[in-house]
Enzyme design. Structure first.
Site, PDB file in Angstrom:
ATOM      1  N   HIS A   1       0.822  -1.210   0.000  1.00 14.59           N
ATOM      2  CA  HIS A   1       0.000   0.000   0.000  1.00 14.59           C
ATOM      3  C   HIS A   1       0.860   1.266   0.000  1.00 14.59           C
ATOM      4  O   HIS A   1       2.061   1.230   0.268  1.00 14.59           O
ATOM      5  CB  HIS A   1      -0.914   0.003   1.239  1.00 14.59           C
ATOM      6  CG  HIS A   1      -0.153  -0.057   2.522  1.00 14.59           C
ATOM      7  ND1 HIS A   1       0.523   1.034   3.055  1.00 14.59           N
ATOM      8  CD2 HIS A   1       0.071  -1.082   3.374  1.00 14.59           C
ATOM      9  CE1 HIS A   1       1.115   0.682   4.178  1.00 14.59           C
ATOM     10  NE2 HIS A   1       0.867  -0.602   4.399  1.00 14.59           N
TER      11      HIS A   1
ATOM     12  N   GLU B   1      -3.020  -7.396   7.296  1.00 12.82           N
ATOM     13  CA  GLU B   1      -1.698  -7.401   7.922  1.00 12.82           C
ATOM     14  C   GLU B   1      -1.713  -8.246   9.189  1.00 12.82           C
ATOM     15  O   GLU B   1      -2.769  -8.472   9.791  1.00 12.82           O
ATOM     16  CB  GLU B   1      -1.258  -5.965   8.239  1.00 12.82           C
ATOM     17  CG  GLU B   1       0.089  -5.827   8.924  1.00 12.82           C
ATOM     18  CD  GLU B   1       1.285  -6.358   8.134  1.00 12.82           C
ATOM     19  OE1 GLU B   1       1.376  -7.596   7.957  1.00 12.82           O
ATOM     20  OE2 GLU B   1       2.136  -5.543   7.721  1.00 12.82           O
TER      21      GLU B   1
END
EC number: 5.4.2.11
Length: 179
Positions: free
Chosen positions: A9, A84
């Site tokens: 990201h 994550e």
């Protein structure tokens, strides 16, 4: 043999503040949004064949993936397994803290309420095993630095030290080949 692509990201508020994000949903900065748009342009202009984008449900990865999808016209869908790692007590603490660096080398450690590296690897390896079977599709995975380490370890032999030190830059695009 077919390929898969991985991108981290864009830059987040906590990246700038040098904090461990983990499962905490730190938003993209303006620079992070720009990085995501640039990644979309790069993918579009590269001519690589990607059929679908799979992304983490955390907003920093979702927003990055949606920017790439908008730039390329590719379909994108959330893949919950790409979230994550939960770093438990370390979330929100300095990324370069000595205690955290040492703890990252203990693969069964759940960080007092988090998720171990072994648990993380299981869910990512299971996903990659599934994608390996789909030889007719090329995916772009948009996720996190912790996920990048696991993906790297799936495709390449690594020592524990190499694994804990591995990572990629925000919006870096990496290609892997299933053999």
């Amino acid at each position: 043999m077919h390929s898969i692509y991985f991108a981290r990201h864009g830059e987040t508020v906590w990246n700038v503040e040098n904090k461990i994000c983990g499962m905490t949903d730190s938003p993209l900065t303006e620079k992070g949004r720009q990085q995501a748009r640039e990644l979309g342009r790069k993918v579009k202009e590269s001519g690589v064949r990607i059929d679908e984008i799979l992304y983490s449900p955390l907003s920093r990865a979702a927003d990055t993936a949606k920017a790439v999808a908008e730039a390329t016209g590719l379909p994108a869908r959330c893949e919950p397994r790409l979230r994550e790692q939960c770093f438990g007590k370390y979330e929100g603490t300095p990324r370069d803290g000595a205690e955290f660096r040492l703890s990252k080398t203990h693969f069964a450690d759940r960080y007092d309420g988090g998720e171990s590296m072994m648990q993380l690897a299981q869910r990512i390896y299971n996903l990659l095993d599934e994608l390996r079977q789909d030889e007719n599709k090329t995916y772009l995975l948009v996720a996190h630095n912790g996920i990048a380490r696991v993906v790297e370890s799936y495709f390449h032999d690594m020592t524990n030290e190499e694994y804990s030190a591995a990572g990629i830059k925000n919006c870096e695009l990496v290609e892997y080949h299933f053999e």
